[in-house]
Design a protein around this motif. Structure first.
Motif, PDB file in Angstrom:
ATOM      1  N   GLN A  57      -2.430  23.709 -60.811  1.00 20.19           N
ATOM      2  CA  GLN A  57      -3.629  23.955 -60.007  1.00 20.19           C
ATOM      3  C   GLN A  57      -3.794  25.463 -59.972  1.00 20.19           C
ATOM      4  O   GLN A  57      -2.911  26.169 -59.498  1.00 20.19           O
ATOM      5  N   LEU A  58      -4.912  25.925 -60.440  1.00 23.32           N
ATOM      6  CA  LEU A  58      -5.152  27.363 -60.512  1.00 23.32           C
ATOM      7  C   LEU A  58      -6.371  27.712 -59.676  1.00 23.32           C
ATOM      8  O   LEU A  58      -7.380  26.996 -59.729  1.00 23.32           O
ATOM      9  N   ARG A  59      -6.279  28.807 -58.965  1.00 24.99           N
ATOM     10  CA  ARG A  59      -7.380  29.223 -58.097  1.00 24.99           C
ATOM     11  C   ARG A  59      -8.604  29.525 -58.942  1.00 24.99           C
ATOM     12  O   ARG A  59      -8.529  30.274 -59.905  1.00 24.99           O
ATOM     13  N   SER A  91      10.728  31.984 -51.513  1.00 26.09           N
ATOM     14  CA  SER A  91      11.381  30.854 -50.847  1.00 26.09           C
ATOM     15  C   SER A  91      11.819  29.847 -51.896  1.00 26.09           C
ATOM     16  O   SER A  91      11.088  29.586 -52.850  1.00 26.09           O
ATOM     17  N   THR A 102       8.501  28.975 -53.816  1.00 26.09           N
ATOM     18  CA  THR A 102       7.148  29.372 -53.402  1.00 26.09           C
ATOM     19  C   THR A 102       7.119  30.877 -53.216  1.00 26.09           C
ATOM     20  O   THR A 102       8.156  31.517 -53.035  1.00 26.09           O
ATOM     21  N   GLU A 115      -5.555  37.211 -52.661  1.00 28.25           N
ATOM     22  CA  GLU A 115      -4.159  36.913 -52.335  1.00 28.25           C
ATOM     23  C   GLU A 115      -3.952  35.428 -52.521  1.00 28.25           C
ATOM     24  O   GLU A 115      -4.707  34.619 -51.970  1.00 28.25           O
ATOM     25  N   THR A 116      -2.955  35.056 -53.272  1.00 27.12           N
ATOM     26  CA  THR A 116      -2.735  33.638 -53.537  1.00 27.12           C
ATOM     27  C   THR A 116      -1.285  33.277 -53.237  1.00 27.12           C
ATOM     28  O   THR A 116      -0.411  34.144 -53.108  1.00 27.12           O
ATOM     29  N   GLN A 117      -1.084  31.985 -53.133  1.00 26.56           N
ATOM     30  CA  GLN A 117       0.273  31.483 -52.981  1.00 26.56           C
ATOM     31  C   GLN A 117       0.677  30.771 -54.259  1.00 26.56           C
ATOM     32  O   GLN A 117      -0.143  30.165 -54.934  1.00 26.56           O
ATOM     33  N   MET A 118       1.975  30.848 -54.545  1.00 31.28           N
ATOM     34  CA  MET A 118       2.482  30.195 -55.759  1.00 31.28           C
ATOM     35  C   MET A 118       3.456  29.100 -55.382  1.00 31.28           C
ATOM     36  O   MET A 118       4.219  29.246 -54.403  1.00 31.28           O
ATOM     37  N   TYR A 119       3.435  28.055 -56.153  1.00 26.12           N
ATOM     38  CA  TYR A 119       4.395  26.968 -55.975  1.00 26.12           C
ATOM     39  C   TYR A 119       4.853  26.561 -57.367  1.00 26.12           C
ATOM     40  O   TYR A 119       4.035  26.283 -58.230  1.00 26.12           O
ATOM     41  N   SER A 121       7.692  24.016 -59.319  1.00 22.29           N
ATOM     42  CA  SER A 121       8.681  22.954 -59.169  1.00 22.29           C
ATOM     43  C   SER A 121       9.276  22.629 -60.538  1.00 22.29           C
ATOM     44  O   SER A 121       8.555  22.614 -61.535  1.00 22.29           O
ATOM     45  N   SER A 135       1.421  25.781 -59.153  1.00 22.66           N
ATOM     46  CA  SER A 135       0.185  25.990 -58.392  1.00 22.66           C
ATOM     47  C   SER A 135       0.039  27.454 -58.082  1.00 22.66           C
ATOM     48  O   SER A 135       0.991  28.099 -57.664  1.00 22.66           O
ATOM     49  N   TYR A 137      -2.673  29.247 -55.834  1.00 21.36           N
ATOM     50  CA  TYR A 137      -3.797  28.918 -54.950  1.00 21.36           C
ATOM     51  C   TYR A 137      -4.299  30.122 -54.193  1.00 21.36           C
ATOM     52  O   TYR A 137      -3.623  30.617 -53.326  1.00 21.36           O
TER      53      TYR A 137
ATOM     54  N   PHE B 568       4.316  24.105 -48.391  1.00 29.61           N
ATOM     55  CA  PHE B 568       3.380  24.952 -49.157  1.00 29.61           C
ATOM     56  C   PHE B 568       1.942  24.672 -48.710  1.00 29.61           C
ATOM     57  O   PHE B 568       1.135  25.599 -48.545  1.00 29.61           O
ATOM     58  N   ARG B 575      -3.120  30.406 -44.231  1.00 31.55           N
ATOM     59  CA  ARG B 575      -3.728  31.552 -44.912  1.00 31.55           C
ATOM     60  C   ARG B 575      -5.249  31.414 -44.946  1.00 31.55           C
ATOM     61  O   ARG B 575      -5.986  32.382 -44.789  1.00 31.55           O
TER      62      ARG B 575
END
Lengths: 137, 1313
Positions: A57-59, A91, A102, A115-119, A121, A135, A137, B568, B575
């Motif tokens: 999933q990409l922003r 994390s 993450t 600003e995005t978050q990464m996940y 797995s 991801s 996001y 997450f 956010r």
């Protein structure tokens, strides 16, 4: 559809992050490669760790399940449109068979900072840890 | 004498080479100019950035203001037009009371203009409505009723809506008002694969390339920081309605845009430069293409162009989406040769062209060996054949890898039976695979033919090759870890090559590969057949395997660590709330504004995308909730959990397990402090999500409520169901066909207990269905087994799914035919439809028209049946709900305000098994899915047509098609009646959450229908082609025979086609005609021969007499002189003897020529180089300085079998005639060209020409226009050429010149001994 809340069962627990994996741990190697790849916008840094089927999933971009080859090119296009200013996986957690990490990443697209978050797995394929979920996001 | 190439293009640009050079320099110059322009532009931009930025921002702002103005003007126009509708005027004037007609007119206007329309009477009461509703417009209606036009923009929780109020006038008096409503701006984009909704700001942002924001709040000021520019927006009555803010372009972004544009332009110029530069060598290579050097050179040029396109990233750089989007397909093969569907197609086309070029090389044509090999030679050949066989099957395996990649590296659903006519990307991919498999098929045939020729004796070679292919097919299956195709498939492929390689086109020499030029249709047909034979089973096998891999991918997703993932999601939600609070709306303290903020943050979050039950909340510094949004089946649960969360600003996520067993739910929640920005009040953000065990911890919100939700893994055309077992007992399942007493098989449990096999595939038969199941343990030590199953498709559906492949081929053939016709039309030619073409077209048309009519009717019937079934279902459901509501008994009459408790609503929905709404008047009062209306997905006002039908017309049930965006769904409406029969409300049951099931049922039925018709269509095409060929074949044969007869070949009895009926009578008449012609010709030939001999005898007698006369006179004179004892007797004797000797020489010459003509010399036949012989003949005339000879010849002319001297004499004769006709001054053009089957020579002079009346006699013996000679020259030439099977024609224009054309067959063709 639940009717009323049943406060039975275990008490509220808090999720805390676990310590990062040791540097020599194969999982740590994969996560480090992903972090570096996202930081520099270079897919080749971690493309060899992409599993045969990757859920991504990409922003402002694609979302879906892709083969490793597709994921490579999709990410390449994503990084071309989104210039990375930095990335950090902070994390870590998960089970023995499915670790995750993450973190945050910062991009610039069309002159706008995001600003995005990464996940990320991983799961085991043979004797290798492969990325099965990514991801941004 | 000089021999040189003719100058065709005097002058610089008339020279082709000069033109080509000029084009190369032009592109080079353009490239240089582009670089310069880039530097200058960027430099200018840097120097004048501020001015440019201001100008662009002002221009963008003006565009935004104008667009808003256009929207208002359009809405005003609609309002005015509606007000003039006859039904509207009549109602408002009180002339007519037909509200149904009023509603119909209003609905039509709303549908045509895609807006909301409302009609108000003089009392400002709503009389009719259609389209979306919105905030109250009472004030604006009053203004309109006062005779003024006004507009306003009002905010709703999800959107800003423009409405325009216009008075309705009749006879100068105001009788009412019309209001139109249109959505201007969406406050959050809830767009997914079903619904696309884009506001004005998004459309402008895409057009202008910058961010655009509209703010229609009462005190709107717009964005205040220096990065934005703001302008006010005015309504129709010049009242301020809001502001628009445009973000000033960022210098780096603009420069990057310019650089990207120039880079794309430079790439195109570089490509054009390269193409221009290779034109010259390419043309030479094209002429030499039949040689190995030329062919390899052409292939090298082709692939250099391909790799140049790859390096320049063309055409993907110009067309980033569609067939060049790697999200559809991408493979790493060849370093990017197949990085998208478009690139793969270009590479396949290059490959096919390369094969075509190599196949036309003369040296690569198989020719049987003449010598018989010894034992050693045989063994060597067998070994060589084995190596070639291995090489061939190794390449076949490569083809398998390509087809596999087409499935595994793409998101195209090849096997979906719902897709009969594939979309363009899929069709192009199928075409690419078709080209590659066709090439593989043709290549295999080519290799096989070479093997036949290599191994010598034909029957033995076929047997040996067959055995080798069979062995290779089996061995590849044994040796390879991943063979990519089955052994039976390899055997079939080998068998097809062996069989096809035995085919020879009629009339061609055996062992020769058919030339594309002459048998293009046959080769294409064979290639297409082989392609289908290889592609269909390969594709089917990979479709099955890919479906399994999809299940395995779903398993991986299922086993994804829940805690980490849901944490997450929560963090992302926090956010989003932080970002929303940083916006100008974040400064507002009203509850509605804060609620909107929470909704907006949710809509942008991962929680929305993943579909979890969610709560987003904003708290003040004391922890009091100031705004919230909750959604999902667990909305009440997350709300209660949120209320119990402490005000913890550490950001830690708390988890609670609620309940156990099947109904266990996990709730994750966290609170984080909002970091105060300038002017922002501090506070907290809170996010709570819930995931149920029953839903396997995945979001359970319907897809229509998810943003940008891609198709879930488990919902593709073969749905995946989940079951969980513990110790072999079924815990739960989503597969309704599995009985609750079903047990996990012992075999599976045993296999899963082994550490080395954590997963296993199996086939289960449950009831009437067969399932492919993938079983795995939940964890290493877990007793729980997860089973993912997909039902096997029935054979009919599988066949329907594959019909698209031949359809693509037919479509391509039709397109190719159309292109061919267009090319002919452009060239000014016309395609000559043959009898067969007309016959085929007539038969196809006769079959197609009724077939299409049946298909259309069938489609209509299917849709009608599905809609009827749906309508019945909705009738029943609405009736049940209405009964439940009415039976509650709390609503005595229609005046009671209709309300229901939420738990009652849930109970009714659960009992009836569907979601529903209840309206009172035109307002929504009750909904089992309030989030549909809270999120703005659906409008809360009752559909106007439904109101008219149920309330005004009194219908018991009404079915209405409604849509949101492009997504269409059905809604059933029914009145809720009280005991007295009064309407207390209207029940509406929308299919919005089930519409995809309805659509899938419809598409599956249509797919079967289309599939069956497609199969019938294909069968008709094949049968009609065979029939047309069989019917037309005798006619074509007769046509060919007619041409032979015209050329003089009358021995046709053995080649006459066998036919019956009218064609048979035609054939018999033709045979009789040919026989009569032959008889007449023979008689004519005999008569001509006799005449010719008589003429010759007469001429010979005349010629012989000529010298005899002076001989007689001379002897007589001598005798007389002797008798007279003349003093000069010696001189006279000398003179007379000289005269007699001369005349004897003349007689001798006459006799020789006659003998030469009559004699049949013994020829010495050998392969002759025509070009060399002609040059030798030309050299003999080198002493004629006044004659310019221009000789042109093709490279690599075929040799002709002839007597070298005889042929040279013939050419000398013709050239001499031409030289004599020019009187020793002028130029002669000689051209020697390769022709189909031989060599064509044209000798053109600029002499006096030949009159028309003389031409028929040119080849007659003893005919001459010259004073000397026997007139046998051309007759000898004709005879020589006839004996060699050649033809000669003479074209002449008096006073301009004569051209002699000779066609000579190559090799031994046409020889006569």
């Amino acid at each position: 559809m639940a009717g009323s809340l049943v406060f039975g069962g275990p008490a509220i627990v808090q999720l805390t992050a676990q310590a990062p994996f040791p540097k020599e741990d194969p999982r740590a190697v994969v996560f480090a490669d992903v972090e570096k790849g996202v930081m520099t916008g270079t897919v080749a840094q971690f493309s060899r760790h992409l599993a045969s089927q990757v859920y991504m999933q990409l922003r402002e971009g694609e979302s879906g399940t892709y083969s490793a080859n597709q994921a490579y090119y999709v990410l390449q296009i994503f990084f071309r449109a989104h210039k990375s200013l930095g990335a950090k996986l902070s994390s870590f957690g998960g089970s023995e068979t499915n670790p995750y990490a993450t973190g945050r990443a910062t991009f610039v697209a069309n002159g706008i900072r995001q600003e995005t978050q990464m996940y990320v797995s991983l799961s085991r394929h043979g004797d290798r840890w492969m990325i099965t979920h990514l991801s941004v996001y | 004498m000089t021999v040189s190439l003719p100058r065709r293009f005097p002058g610089f640009f008339r020279d082709r080479r000069s033109r080509e050079l000029a084009i190369v320099f032009l592109f080079l110059a353009a490239l240089v100019v582009s670089q310069g322009a880039r530097l200058i532009w960027v430099s200018w931009l840097e120097r004048n950035w501020e001015t440019m930025q201001n100008d662009k921002s002002e221009a963008d702002l003006a565009v935004a203001v104008q667009e808003f103005g256009n929207m208002q003007r359009s809405a005003r126009r609609v309002a005015v037009d509606v007000g003039q509708q006859p039904a509207v005027l009549e109602f408002l004037k009180g002339v007519g009371n037909d509200r149904r007609a009023l509603f119909a007119a209003v609905s039509r206007a709303a549908d045509d203009n895609e807006c909301g329309v409302e009609v108000y009477d003089l009392q400002a009461e709503l009389a009719a409505w259609a389209g979306p509703s919105g905030p109250s417009v009472r004030r604006e209606v009053r203004i309109g009723l006062d005779g003024q036009m006004t507009s306003m923009v009002a905010r709703t929780p999800v959107a800003s809506q423009l409405f325009v109020a216009s008075p309705v006038r009749s006879d100068g008096k105001i009788v009412g008002a019309v209001v139109t409503r249109q959505t201007v701006e969406l406050h959050y984009p809830l767009s997914n694969r079903f619904i696309t909704r884009v506001g004005l700001a998004d459309r402008l942002a895409e057009r202008l390339g910058t961010l655009v924001e509209f703010d229609f709040s009462t005190d709107a000021q717009g964005r205040k920081d220096g990065r934005w520019i703001v302008a006010p927006l005015k309504g129709i009555d010049d009242r301020r309605v809001g502001v628009v803010s445009i973000m000033r372009p960022a210098r780096s972004a603009v420069i990057e845009q310019i650089q990207t544009g120039f880079t794309s332009a430079d790439s195109v110029l570089l490509l054009c430069l390269f193409l221009a530069a290779v034109t010259v060598p390419a043309r030479w290579l094209l002429r030499e293409r039949r040689s190995m050097r030329g062919a390899l050179g052409l292939v090298a040029v082709l692939w250099s162009i391909r790799y140049l396109l790859l390096w320049l990233e063309l055409p993907g750089r110009l067309f980033a989406q569609g067939i060049f989007d790697p999200a559809l397909y991408a493979s790493e093969f060849g370093g990017g040769l197949a990085r998208s569907i478009g690139d793969c197609f270009l590479s396949a086309a290059a490959f096919a062209l390369s094969m075509g070029i190599l196949s036309s090389v003369d040296a690569l044509r198989p020719s049987p060996r003449q010598t018989k090999p010894g034992i050693t030679g045989l063994l060597v050949r067998l070994a060589g054949a084995a190596v070639i066989t291995f090489f061939l099957f190794w390449i076949l395996r490569g083809l398998g890898a390509v087809v596999r990649s087409a499935l595994y590296d793409s998101t195209l659903s090849f096997g979906d039976p719902g897709i009969v006519i594939p979309p363009f990307p899929m069709a192009l991919m199928l075409l690419t695979l078709g080209v590659l498999t066709g090439c593989m098929g043709v290549f295999g045939v080519w290799i096989t033919r070479h093997l036949y020729a290599f191994l010598g004796r034909r029957r033995a070679a076929v047997a040996v090759v067959s055995v080798m292919y069979a062995a290779a097919a089996v061995l590849f299956g044994i040796v390879q870890d991943e063979p990519l195709m089955s052994t039976p498939f390899r055997l079939i492929a080998g068998g097809a090559w062996v069989t096809a390689a035995l085919w020879h086109p009629k009339g061609k020499a055996r062992g020769g590969f058919p030339q594309l030029r002459s048998t293009a249709g046959a080769v294409t047909g064979v290639a297409a057949g082989l392609s289908l034979l290889l592609l269909v089973p390969l594709l089917q096998r990979n479709i099955e395997e890919h479906a399994r891999s999809r299940v395995e991918a779903f398993a991986v997703e299922f086993l994804r660590p829940v805690d980490g993932w849901l944490k997450f999601i929560v963090d992302d939600g926090l956010r989003q709330l932080q970002e929303a609070a940083d916006t100008p709306e974040g400064e507002k303290n009203e509850a509605a504004a804060r609620n909107d903020l929470a909704l907006s943050a949710w809509a942008r979050s991962a929680a929305c995308r993943e579909g979890y039950s969610t709560l987003f909340a904003l708290l003040d510094t004391t922890g009091r909730e100031r705004g919230r949004f909750a959604i999902g089946s667990q909305a009440s649960l997350v709300t209660q959990f949120a209320d119990g969360l402490p005000l913890d600003s550490t950001g830690r996520v708390r988890v609670k397990n609620i309940g156990d067993g099947i109904s266990a739910v996990r709730v994750y929640g966290s609170t984080a402090q909002l970091h105060p920005a300038a002017g922002q009040p501090a506070g907290y953000a809170r996010v709570v999500i819930a995931a149920g065990e029953q839903q396997l911890f995945r979001g359970d919100n319907p897809e229509v409520l998810r943003k940008n939700a891609d198709e879930p893994l488990e919902s593709f055309y073969r749905p995946i169901t989940l079951s969980e077992y513990r110790d072999g007992l079924l815990l739960r399942t989503s597969n309704t066909q599995i009985p609750y007493t079903h047990l996990l098989s012992d075999d599976i449990r045993t296999i899963l207990n082994r550490p080395e096999s954590p997963t296993v595939w199996s086939t289960e038969i449950i009831g009437d269905a067969t399932f492919e199941s993938y079983s795995m343990r939940r964890g290493a030590d877990s007793h729980d087994v997860i089973v993912m199953s997909m039902e096997q498709q029935p054979l009919l559906l599988r066949m329907v799914g594959l019909v698209k492949i031949p359809l693509v081929y037919i479509l391509l053939a039709v397109l190719a035919g159309l292109c061919y016709v267009i090319v002919l039309w452009v060239q000014g030619k016309r395609y000559a439809f043959t009898f067969r073409d007309r016959l085929l077209a007539s038969m196809l048309l006769t079959a197609f028209v009724p077939l299409c009519a049946l298909l259309l009717y069938g489609q209509y019937a299917v849709r009608h049946r599905v809609m009827e079934s749906l309508s019945h279902r909705l009738e029943d459901e609405t009736a049940s709900i209405a009964q439940e509501i009415a039976g509650i008994g709390e609503y005595a009459d229609a005046s009671t305000d209709l309300t229901l408790r939420p738990d009652r609503v849930e109970l009714i929905a659960s009992n009836v098994g569907t979601d529903f709404n209840v309206y009172s008047g035109n307002d929504l009062r009750i909904s089992s899915r309030p989030e549909l209306y809270t999120t703005g997905l659906l409008d809360s006002r009752l559909n106007g047509r439904a109101y008219a039908a149920v309330v005004l017309e009194g219908r018991r049930f009404h079915l209405e098609s409604e849509h949101v965006g492009l997504y269409q769904y059905e809604v059933g409406y029914r009145a809720v009646l009280d005991a007295a029969g009064g309407v207390i409300g209207i029940v509406g049951v929308p299919t919005i959450f089930r519409q995809d099931e309805v659509d899938r049922e419809l598409s599956e039925r249509n797919a079967v229908l289309f599939g069956v018709y497609a199969v019938v269509l294909l069968s008709i095409v094949v049968v009609t082609m065979v029939l047309a060929n069989r019917i037309a074949a005798p006619v074509h044969q007769l046509t060919a025979l007619t041409r032979d007869v015209a050329r003089g070949t009358l021995d046709i009895a053995s080649r006459l086609p066998r036919a019956e009926g009218e064609i048979g009578e035609l054939v018999q008449a033709f045979e009789t005609m040919a026989r009569d012609l032959r008889r007449s010709r023979d008689e004519l030939v005999e008569a001509e021969r006799e005449l010719a001999w008589r003429e010759m005898a007469r001429q010979v007698a005349h010629e012989i007499k000529n010298p005899l006369t002076p001989m007689k006179l001379s002897v007589q004179h001598l005798r007389q002189t002797f008798r007279d004892h003349a003093p000069d007797f010696d001189a006279i004797l000398d003179q007379v003897t000289r005269t007699v000797i001369e005349q004897i020489d003349t007689l001798s010459r006459i006799a020789s020529e006659f003998s030469s003509f009559a004699r049949m010399p013994r020829r010495r036949l050998e392969p002759c180089d025509v070009d060399g012989i002609v040059r030798e003949a030309v050299m003999l005339f080198r002493q004629d300085k006044g004659i310019q000879f221009h000789l042109e010849s093709d490279a690599e002319l075929p040799a002709v079998q002839a007597d070298r001297d005889e042929l040279r004499r013939a050419f000398i004769n013709i050239i001499r005639n031409g030289v004599q006709a020019m009187g020793g001054e002028g130029s002669m053009e000689i051209a020697i060209r390769r022709s189909p089957g031989g060599v064509a020579i044209a000798i053109a002079d600029q002499g006096t020409g030949i009159p028309d009346e003389i031409r028929p006699r040119l080849f007659q013996p003893n005919f001459s226009t010259k004073t000397d000679g026997m007139g046998l020259g051309l007759a000898i030439v004709k005879k020589t050429l006839d004996d060699l099977g050649a033809t000669i024609e003479i074209d002449s224009v008096p006073d301009h010149g004569t051209t002699v054309r000779i066609d000579m067959p190559a090799g031994k063709q046409g020889l006569q001994e």
